[in-house]
Design a protein around this motif. Structure first.
Motif, PDB file in Angstrom:
ATOM      1  N   THR A  76       0.794  -1.201   0.098  1.00 58.05           N
ATOM      2  CA  THR A  76       0.075  -0.016   0.020  1.00 58.05           C
ATOM      3  C   THR A  76       1.052   1.145  -0.021  1.00 58.05           C
ATOM      4  OG1 THR A  76      -0.111  -0.149   2.450  1.00 58.05           O
ATOM      5  CG2 THR A  76      -1.907  -1.147   1.126  1.00 58.05           C
ATOM      6  N   TRP A  77       0.440   2.105  -0.853  1.00 57.82           N
ATOM      7  CA  TRP A  77       1.344   3.334  -1.040  1.00 57.82           C
ATOM      8  C   TRP A  77       0.506   4.712  -1.087  1.00 57.82           C
ATOM      9  CZ3 TRP A  77       6.345   1.834  -0.970  1.00 57.82           C
ATOM     10  CH2 TRP A  77       6.535   0.369  -1.431  1.00 57.82           C
ATOM     11  N   PRO A  78       1.262   5.713  -0.588  1.00 65.68           N
ATOM     12  CA  PRO A  78       0.483   7.110  -0.566  1.00 65.68           C
ATOM     13  C   PRO A  78      -0.271   7.534  -2.169  1.00 65.68           C
ATOM     14  CG  PRO A  78       2.456   7.329   0.688  1.00 65.68           C
ATOM     15  CD  PRO A  78       2.530   6.031  -0.094  1.00 65.68           C
ATOM     16  N   GLY A  79      -1.342   7.660  -2.223  1.00 61.63           N
ATOM     17  CA  GLY A  79      -1.946   8.208  -3.583  1.00 61.63           C
ATOM     18  C   GLY A  79      -2.422   6.762  -4.143  1.00 61.63           C
ATOM     19  N   GLY A  80      -2.491   5.763  -3.658  1.00 63.43           N
ATOM     20  CA  GLY A  80      -2.612   4.595  -4.470  1.00 63.43           C
ATOM     21  C   GLY A  80      -4.250   4.174  -4.172  1.00 63.43           C
ATOM     22  N   GLU A  91       9.168   7.853  -9.304  1.00 61.24           N
ATOM     23  CA  GLU A  91       8.867   9.222  -9.932  1.00 61.24           C
ATOM     24  C   GLU A  91       8.738  10.240  -8.835  1.00 61.24           C
ATOM     25  OE1 GLU A  91       5.302   8.681 -12.008  1.00 61.24           O
ATOM     26  OE2 GLU A  91       6.237   7.446 -13.585  1.00 61.24           O
ATOM     27  N   ILE A  92       9.158  11.556  -8.662  1.00 62.12           N
ATOM     28  CA  ILE A  92       9.065  12.611  -7.874  1.00 62.12           C
ATOM     29  C   ILE A  92       9.143  13.849  -8.383  1.00 62.12           C
ATOM     30  CG2 ILE A  92      11.691  12.708  -7.747  1.00 62.12           C
ATOM     31  CD1 ILE A  92      11.445  13.390  -4.689  1.00 62.12           C
ATOM     32  N   ALA A  93       8.374  14.860  -7.935  1.00 64.38           N
ATOM     33  CA  ALA A  93       8.225  16.043  -8.229  1.00 64.38           C
ATOM     34  C   ALA A  93       8.173  17.080  -7.016  1.00 64.38           C
ATOM     35  CB  ALA A  93       7.027  16.431  -9.122  1.00 64.38           C
ATOM     36  N   TYR A  94       8.650  18.291  -7.088  1.00 72.45           N
ATOM     37  CA  TYR A  94       8.746  19.585  -6.163  1.00 72.45           C
ATOM     38  C   TYR A  94       7.626  20.450  -6.599  1.00 72.45           C
ATOM     39  CZ  TYR A  94      13.234  17.152  -4.970  1.00 72.45           C
ATOM     40  OH  TYR A  94      14.134  16.290  -4.676  1.00 72.45           O
ATOM     41  N   VAL A  95       6.772  20.735  -5.378  1.00 74.69           N
ATOM     42  CA  VAL A  95       5.504  21.440  -5.867  1.00 74.69           C
ATOM     43  C   VAL A  95       5.431  22.565  -4.778  1.00 74.69           C
ATOM     44  CG1 VAL A  95       4.076  19.825  -6.976  1.00 74.69           C
ATOM     45  CG2 VAL A  95       4.180  19.952  -4.501  1.00 74.69           C
ATOM     46  N   PHE A 109       2.624   7.280  -6.677  1.00 75.63           N
ATOM     47  CA  PHE A 109       1.279   7.306  -7.069  1.00 75.63           C
ATOM     48  C   PHE A 109       0.680   8.467  -6.818  1.00 75.63           C
ATOM     49  CE2 PHE A 109       1.691   2.517  -6.445  1.00 75.63           C
ATOM     50  CZ  PHE A 109       1.429   1.964  -7.632  1.00 75.63           C
ATOM     51  N   GLN A 110       1.164   9.625  -6.502  1.00 75.89           N
ATOM     52  CA  GLN A 110       0.510  10.633  -5.949  1.00 75.89           C
ATOM     53  C   GLN A 110       0.223  11.759  -7.271  1.00 75.89           C
ATOM     54  OE1 GLN A 110       3.079  12.220  -2.787  1.00 75.89           O
ATOM     55  NE2 GLN A 110       1.688  11.297  -1.605  1.00 75.89           N
ATOM     56  N   PHE A 111       0.625  11.283  -8.440  1.00 76.99           N
ATOM     57  CA  PHE A 111       0.466  12.096  -9.730  1.00 76.99           C
ATOM     58  C   PHE A 111      -0.788  12.051 -10.505  1.00 76.99           C
ATOM     59  CE2 PHE A 111       4.905  11.584  -8.872  1.00 76.99           C
ATOM     60  CZ  PHE A 111       5.438  13.189  -8.824  1.00 76.99           C
ATOM     61  N   LYS A 112      -1.229  13.226 -11.101  1.00 77.51           N
ATOM     62  CA  LYS A 112      -2.442  12.794 -12.043  1.00 77.51           C
ATOM     63  C   LYS A 112      -1.655  12.711 -13.214  1.00 77.51           C
ATOM     64  CE  LYS A 112      -5.742  16.218 -10.036  1.00 77.51           C
ATOM     65  NZ  LYS A 112      -5.740  17.518  -9.862  1.00 77.51           N
ATOM     66  N   PRO A 113      -2.160  11.968 -14.282  1.00 80.12           N
ATOM     67  CA  PRO A 113      -1.313  11.469 -15.519  1.00 80.12           C
ATOM     68  C   PRO A 113      -0.685  12.686 -16.096  1.00 80.12           C
ATOM     69  CG  PRO A 113      -3.586  10.496 -15.354  1.00 80.12           C
ATOM     70  CD  PRO A 113      -3.592  11.573 -14.454  1.00 80.12           C
ATOM     71  N   LYS A 309      -6.759  16.259 -24.918  1.00 79.78           N
ATOM     72  CA  LYS A 309      -7.975  16.401 -24.413  1.00 79.78           C
ATOM     73  C   LYS A 309      -8.873  15.353 -23.869  1.00 79.78           C
ATOM     74  CE  LYS A 309      -8.435  20.379 -26.829  1.00 79.78           C
ATOM     75  NZ  LYS A 309      -8.315  20.463 -28.138  1.00 79.78           N
ATOM     76  N   LYS A 310      -8.366  13.950 -23.958  1.00 83.45           N
ATOM     77  CA  LYS A 310      -8.830  12.814 -23.429  1.00 83.45           C
ATOM     78  C   LYS A 310      -8.223  11.930 -22.745  1.00 83.45           C
ATOM     79  CE  LYS A 310     -13.133  12.439 -26.386  1.00 83.45           C
ATOM     80  NZ  LYS A 310     -13.985  11.471 -27.293  1.00 83.45           N
ATOM     81  N   ALA A 311      -7.372  12.576 -21.866  1.00 81.53           N
ATOM     82  CA  ALA A 311      -6.082  11.941 -21.075  1.00 81.53           C
ATOM     83  C   ALA A 311      -6.408  10.726 -20.466  1.00 81.53           C
ATOM     84  CB  ALA A 311      -5.571  12.771 -19.967  1.00 81.53           C
ATOM     85  N   LYS A 312      -7.805  10.637 -20.150  1.00 76.63           N
ATOM     86  CA  LYS A 312      -8.362   9.352 -19.408  1.00 76.63           C
ATOM     87  C   LYS A 312      -8.388   8.160 -20.186  1.00 76.63           C
ATOM     88  CE  LYS A 312     -10.619  11.416 -15.483  1.00 76.63           C
ATOM     89  NZ  LYS A 312     -12.135  11.807 -14.972  1.00 76.63           N
ATOM     90  N   THR A 313      -9.088   8.594 -21.763  1.00 77.00           N
ATOM     91  CA  THR A 313      -8.855   7.513 -22.644  1.00 77.00           C
ATOM     92  C   THR A 313      -7.738   6.803 -22.912  1.00 77.00           C
ATOM     93  OG1 THR A 313     -10.736   8.585 -23.740  1.00 77.00           O
ATOM     94  CG2 THR A 313      -9.500   7.260 -25.179  1.00 77.00           C
ATOM     95  N   TRP A 314      -6.792   7.655 -23.063  1.00 80.31           N
ATOM     96  CA  TRP A 314      -5.253   7.201 -23.394  1.00 80.31           C
ATOM     97  C   TRP A 314      -4.752   6.481 -22.462  1.00 80.31           C
ATOM     98  CZ3 TRP A 314      -1.516   5.510 -26.350  1.00 80.31           C
ATOM     99  CH2 TRP A 314      -0.353   5.478 -25.737  1.00 80.31           C
ATOM    100  N   ASN A 315      -5.058   7.002 -21.033  1.00 79.48           N
ATOM    101  CA  ASN A 315      -4.369   6.387 -19.959  1.00 79.48           C
ATOM    102  C   ASN A 315      -5.049   4.692 -19.629  1.00 79.48           C
ATOM    103  OD1 ASN A 315      -2.649   8.296 -18.983  1.00 79.48           O
ATOM    104  ND2 ASN A 315      -4.255   9.464 -18.096  1.00 79.48           N
TER     105      ASN A 315
END
Length: 624
Positions: A76-80, A91-95, A109-113, A309-315
């Motif tokens: 189990t992971w944060p954002g999962g 994967e990592i990012a600074y916000v 797992f904390q990212f949107k596509p 425009k349809k990121a969910k479709t591709w993902n």
């Protein structure tokens, strides 16, 4: 005068300038019986945590030394969103945080596509290896510059998130009282083909992330960790002394191989039988080939519109390719594959029907074949290397994310089990039958994806089962010697006022040849003789040089790798061991003969200073 050994404590040194108290039995702590979880003795019982820091995904396993068969995989992971996964994206990012109290790091797992993030940062730790085409150094540099971070800091920050989540998960499982009383030791995995400086960089990043230091933190090469787990798992399947097995750790970004020969069955002991190799042909390349295939099928414009425009479709389509096609595709079972792209209109010509892209087995094979062929070629190279030395290859063990692929398994099986029939002869003999190339069994362990991290835990628990390894480079040091006009160019000579003769410097002495067998228990000794004028510092520096070529040169030249600078403090050596010499001009100086012992471990180099066979003081290694 009688020479007495100094009482100074001896040290072994790990990469990273850290002297560590020498303890030859530290790797072999017996697992005590479990009396009670809460009566855990911090000296006896330990929690071993294995971390497989991967190119595309990372995994964590833990085991309590008193219950060695109970290996826990963190799932189990944060954002999962409650979904379990054996691994987490690397994967990592600074916000910029909206709330100053909230963390400014997103990971796993904390990212949107559509969100930008640093990917494959592990590959930037080893500058000697080229990057795959889908990793942009410019984009990575821009992201790091924006938040004033270095690659090392980003790796350390990612490992710190892994460490924090691991400790929280273990505390929930075992309770705070138990965790406060029990020592936790981390074992981190690194690629076998990495340079010594890249391994050192990983070690430093893990130390900064809070995973310990000194003897509390160990490195092990990824295929060696996989071998520890898989060879134990297949042990009942009649392993024999003398058999060679090739472990192929096929991951997301890289493929890493090492071959092992079995030298003892109980307890299991092996030795490396060929120099480890590797390449950039992991399963992430399949994703990019899949993207190109979809783009060519539906057209660049429609593909661009879908991505934007349809990121969910591709993902959804990519997720299906990732989780089903890559792992399960098998040309014998699947005449076609239907990849879901919900929302895309039907298009008979493109092969879109009811929200699915129909792919024939041939089209899927076109995506797989070039990448699979590279893996097969790497393994074939190891097989030929062992056979050239008269060795018998009995099995190939496939592990890692890509190692789970049914198609890779069937292609390997077809390649290595398709031995041609023995040549025709009018008078057949046993010799002819025996000369036929034997087929090689392909092993596909149940826990292929987590084999590396499971092996890392076992290594921390039981010590090393690898008795000897193969050196990946020539290792040597440069030295000065008396000028010999038959051997040395005259322009290289210089006059030494102490030795009172012509000398030449930068000659190379190679202590270990590439491919040579080296054992942790038998160190390699570098011999030095040094002169010191009265009052001169007794802290000396020497460079350890490596060469990747098959034949190493006689003198230092461009292209050789400066692995690390060894700093040796000779102040701990008793003055009685120095020899006082005098030149013909009456100049006095002290001379000392000493050795530096080097041991090659799974994923690091260890150094010790000795005079007349007695250990003295500390040697520190600063990697370049």
């Amino acid at each position: 005068m009688e020479r007495k050994p100094s009482m100074a404590s001896a040290f072994s040194v790990r990469p990273g300038n850290i002297p560590v108290a020498f303890n030859p039995s530290a790797n072999h702590v017996p697992a005590p019986a479990l009396s009670s979880l809460l009566r855990a003795s911090p000296v006896q019982d330990r929690l071993i945590v294995g971390v497989d820091f991967g190119t595309t995904y990372s995994g964590v396993a833990a085991v309590y030394s008193a219950t060695p068969d109970d290996i826990d995989i963190i799932k189990t992971w944060p954002g999962g969103n409650g979904i379990t996964s054996d691994k987490v994206p690397t994967e990592i990012a600074y916000v910029a945080p909206s709330d100053p109290l909230k963390p400014n790091i997103k990971w796993g797992f904390q990212f949107k596509p559509e969100e930008t993030r640093l990917r494959c940062i592990k590959l930037f730790l080893d500058r000697n290896h080229k990057l795959p085409h889908f990793v942009s150094p410019l984009e990575t540099a821009a992201q790091l510059r924006k938040y004033e971070k270095t690659v090392m800091e980003a790796v350390s920050d990612y490992l710190a998130q892994i460490h924090k989540h691991t400790m929280e998960t273990l505390t929930r499982r075992y309770g705070e009282t138990f965790m406060s009383m029990t020592k936790t030791q981390f074992v981190l995995t690194v690629p076998a083909v990495w340079s010594d400086s890249a391994k050192d960089a990983t070690l430093k990043a893990a130390e900064k992330a809070g995973m310990g230091s000194g003897n509390d933190l160990k490195l092990i090469s990824e295929p060696e960790a996989a071998a520890v787990y898989t060879l134990k798992a297949i042990q009942p399947n009649n392993l024999k002394v003398g058999d060679n097995f090739i472990v192929c750790d096929a991951g997301g970004g890289t493929v890493d191989l090492i071959a092992y020969k079995i030298i003892q069955l109980n307890p299991l002991r092996v030795e490396e039988s060929a120099v480890g190799t590797g390449g950039l042909c992991g399963s992430a390349f399949l994703n990019y080939r899949f993207e190109d295939h979809v783009k060519s099928r539906i057209g660049a414009e429609r593909y661009k519109m879908m991505r934007e425009k349809k990121a969910k479709t591709w993902n959804m389509g990519l997720k299906y390719f990732e989780e089903f096609v890559k792992r399960n595709f098998n040309e014998d079972e699947h005449a076609e594959v239907n990849v879901p792209f919900p929302g895309l209109p039907d298009d008979e010509e493109a092969g879109l029907d009811s929200g699915f892209l129909v792919m024939s087995a041939e089209q899927v094979k076109e995506i797989f074949d070039p990448v699979v062929q590279e893996v097969v070629s790497l393994v074939e190279g190891q097989v030929q290397s062992i056979r050239a030395k008269g060795g018998l290859v009995c099995g190939i063990v496939l592990v890692g994310g890509f190692g789970q692929s049914n198609y890779l398994y069937s292609r390997m099986k077809a390649h290595f089990n398709s031995a041609p029939p023995p040549p025709y002869t009018e008078r057949p003999t046993h010799a002819v039958a025996l000369s036929a190339t034997p087929s090689i069994e392909i092993f596909h362990p149940i826990h292929a994806w987590t084999a590396v991290v499971r092996g890392a835990v076992l290594r921390g628990l039981e010590g090393s089962m690898v008795v000897s390894r193969r050196s990946r480079w020539h290792y040597g040091t440069s030295y000065a010697t008396v000028f010999d006009e038959a051997k040395h160019p005259i322009e290289d000579r210089y006059w030494s006022p102490l030795w009172e003769r012509w000398m030449v410097s930068d000659r190379m002495q190679w202590h270990i040849a590439k491919g040579a067998q080296v054992s942790e228990s038998t160190p390699i000794s570098f011999h030095y003789t040094r002169n010191f004028r009265p009052g001169q510092s007794l802290v000396v520096e020497d460079d350890l040089i490596a060469c990747d070529a098959d034949v190493a040169p006689d003198s230092f030249r461009k292209g050789l790798i400066n692995v690390c600078t060894l700093t040796t403090d000779l102040n701990t050596v008793p003055k009685s061991l120095f020899t006082r010499l005098t030149t013909t001009k009456g100049v006095e100086f002290d001379n000392l003969d000493f050795t530096l012992d080097m041991r090659i471990e799974s994923a690091g180099l260890m150094f010790e200073l000795k005079v007349d066979g007695v250990r003295y003081g500390a040697v520190s290694a600063k990697f370049h």
